[in-house]
Scaffold this active site. Sequence first.
Site, PDB file in Angstrom:
ATOM      1  N   ASP A 199       0.848  -1.193   0.000  1.00  0.00           N
ATOM      2  CA  ASP A 199       0.000   0.000   0.000  1.00  0.00           C
ATOM      3  C   ASP A 199       0.881   1.239   0.000  1.00  0.00           C
ATOM      4  OD1 ASP A 199      -1.848   2.003   0.379  1.00  0.00           O
ATOM      5  OD2 ASP A 199      -2.708   1.208   2.212  1.00  0.00           O
TER       6      ASP A 199
ATOM      7  N   LYS B 123      -4.475   2.137  -5.123  1.00  0.00           N
ATOM      8  CA  LYS B 123      -5.263   3.071  -4.309  1.00  0.00           C
ATOM      9  C   LYS B 123      -5.683   4.218  -5.208  1.00  0.00           C
ATOM     10  CE  LYS B 123      -5.358   3.923   0.561  1.00  0.00           C
ATOM     11  NZ  LYS B 123      -4.663   3.520   1.788  1.00  0.00           N
TER      12      LYS B 123
END
Length: 432
Positions: A322, A346
């Site tokens: 992430d 994301k």
Amino acid sequence: MRIVDVLAVPVQAGFFFDDQLAIRAGAAHDGFDYTGGPLTPGFRRVRQPGEAVSVLLLLDDGGVEFGDCAAVQYSGAGGRDPLFAARDAIAVVEQVVAPALRRTDLAEGFRTVSARVDALTTGPDNSPLHTAVRYGVSQAVLAAVARARRTTMAEVIRDEYDTGAPLVPVPLYAQTGDDRYGNAEKMIIKGVDVLPHGLINNVAEKFGQSGEILADYVRWLVGRIRDLAPSPEYRPRLHFDLYGCAGLAFKVGQDASTDTGLDTGIVALAAYLADLGAMAHPYDLAIEHPIDAGSREAQIATYRSLRAALKARGANVRIVVDEWCNTLDDVRAFVAAGAADVIHVKTPDLGSIGNAVTALLLARDAGLEAYCGGTCNETDRSAQVSAHLAMACEATQVLAKPGMGVDEGLMIVGNEMARTAALVRARETVRP
């Protein structure tokens, strides 16, 4: 069909901006708020309301299409763009984006027009537009092109990028927020495909100095799935986001290397995660952002070491990247290095939807899991567009967003995928 004008309107985001550095450093809960002061530049307080801007494209057929500029909950952390401000975004849309888009012929296609927006700059140093601005404007362009072609946004992406996707709903991933017990039970009863996220963003309160708090939660969750499963066949995937807490607890990077050449913290963490995978049985386990190594290069090296240590143990645990994997170039680097099992694309951090498409396809085509994610702090509109994106790129899973209530995100993203799939099937059925 042409764009006549562009409007920018401040709107509500789905959650809050939170200062991840302050929370990880120990900022304690004060009801819904947090105590202490912020650490990340741009924050006025540790938790402050999220902001968003709707970008409306006025079209020459009298219609309007729109997208929403939104940024992630933990803005300014992990190599991301700084905190998003709606007032600044409105000025950029009016002064930079609108002149570039007026009179644009949508027959040019989504890829061409969105790439043009992505290349726009602002300020005396000619900086790229904030990722949130590029995100929202590209959503609006995608919707307008779909309107001009009288198709869905998913079909535009599938056709322009030649993804070959069947355009069917993909697995939904929901997040509990801090109500990690009640919301997890909601997910189980509703048969959510991937759960619970868990928001494990503080060592003392949510992870434990040796991971004991998370281990207890995993045991509880497995038991509740057994108790509440909607059918005997229900087999959700378990996915936890640790926000770097595991690396802090196991002192990754702080101890001397072992004879194997691996950091002793990595060795201990791999052993812990392997045990966690056994606790999660019979469900697959994915761990997102277990370690924050402080830079992209360090994150890649650390994750490669962690994956090697897990493989040596035969652990049933997948590592999800992430933070430090924000841009398209970052995704390329992580994929090329084999530094994760799952790539979290994301969406607000990629800027243009076109970049998110490319990132998801990079992960898919490399044989990795392509997670079409985002943040609780987006809007209903950006969540709907993400549903089309996930379907068109055959994502492994898509985040149910925005908000932290579970039900709302499941409804918005799940319903959009169901409607889109039905429309595509209906059109294919009537073709000669």
